[in-house]
Design a protein around this motif. Sequence first.
Motif, short mmCIF file in Angstrom:
data_model
loop_
_atom_site.label_atom_id
_atom_site.label_comp_id
_atom_site.label_asym_id
_atom_site.label_seq_id
_atom_site.Cartn_x
_atom_site.Cartn_y
_atom_site.Cartn_z
N UNK A 103 -46.00 -45.55 -12.55
CA UNK A 103 -45.96 -45.72 -14.01
C UNK A 103 -44.62 -45.27 -14.59
N UNK A 104 -44.06 -44.19 -14.05
CA UNK A 104 -42.74 -43.72 -14.48
C UNK A 104 -41.66 -44.74 -14.18
N UNK A 161 -38.31 -50.44 -18.13
CA UNK A 161 -38.55 -51.18 -19.37
C UNK A 161 -37.70 -50.61 -20.51
N UNK A 162 -37.62 -49.27 -20.60
CA UNK A 162 -36.99 -48.62 -21.75
C UNK A 162 -35.50 -48.36 -21.59
N UNK A 167 -31.76 -57.70 -12.29
CA UNK A 167 -32.74 -58.30 -11.37
C UNK A 167 -33.32 -57.30 -10.38
N UNK A 168 -32.50 -56.41 -9.85
CA UNK A 168 -32.98 -55.43 -8.87
C UNK A 168 -34.13 -54.59 -9.43
N UNK A 169 -33.97 -54.13 -10.68
CA UNK A 169 -35.00 -53.28 -11.27
C UNK A 169 -36.13 -54.09 -11.88
N UNK A 170 -35.88 -55.36 -12.17
CA UNK A 170 -36.97 -56.25 -12.57
C UNK A 170 -37.97 -56.38 -11.42
N UNK A 227 -30.63 -40.96 -12.70
CA UNK A 227 -30.00 -40.79 -14.02
C UNK A 227 -30.98 -41.15 -15.12
N UNK A 228 -31.72 -42.27 -14.95
CA UNK A 228 -32.69 -42.71 -15.95
C UNK A 228 -33.82 -41.69 -16.11
#
Length: 309
Positions: free
Chosen positions: A43-44, A50-51, A58-61, A299-300
């Motif tokens: 969930x994290x 998303x935020x 694309x990689x994180x999509x 970092x995120x």
Amino acid sequence: MIKENHTAFSDFILLGYSGIPELPGLLFLVFLLIYVGIVIGNGLIIYITVTDYALHTPMYFFLKNLSFLEICYTSVTLPKMLVGFVTEIRSISFIGCAAQIYFLLILGGTECFLLTAMAYDRYVAICNPLRYKLIMNNQLCFGLVTGSLTVNMSVHAGQIYLVFTLPFCGSREINHLFCDIPPLLELACADTYMNKVIVFVAIAFFLIIPFILILASYVKIISTILKMSSREGRKKVFSTCSSHLTVVTLFYGSATIVYLSPRSKERVDVNKLLSLFYTILIPVFNPIIYSLRNTEVKVALRKLFCRKM
């Protein structure tokens, strides 16, 4: 002596680890903690992808969709297992068993395709960086995800129909932790040769071919990395691929052993442990692996926790 033929109104019994009466309480606590960890960890990952605008790539999509799949995948089996540990009610209806297998196959097959899409994304980013944004556009990324899901839904609907139109006679006990095709075929009182052939073809299409494509992508990637003159550049590029490669190795390794190794009474407990590995433990490891091995994710997460503090 006429054997009983089970219809759609009968049920099955999931044996799990019922032969060891001391385990249910401990397993309930361990599996509950694992399930909570899967939901929170994945969930994290979904939340930050998303935020955080820096992760709108694309990689994180693909990573976001993978995390969503992991939550759904474990939700198909774990809640039923937890109820069984507490109440000792291990029965599952005919329809419930069919639904459990169907969603497991859909989500598992989609995950195989998604891991392949992630490998292709890394291949384009490293081996063809100048055309990366042109090739990995939003339409392609969305199409790969929806196409994977559509193909799995269509193919596995036919496979489920062929399995559950078989006559099931005598024993209702499935010697497994959840409903799955191989242990279910052992209860059928009809020739299952064609079903086993179809299972093997499905494994080849959804497991072996994607793995070969991933392997081919990484052969090209490693070849490109070795040609880089900068040591720091090689290290940075390899770190972005290592997390995905680790997940692929764990997932495909355990799933391949379970579905391609010959079934025998001696291997039943081993297969149970391995099935736990790819259905439960890997979804726990995924957020950890991507958090520890990926600088942008770390970092995120730091930014998220700083905002919350």
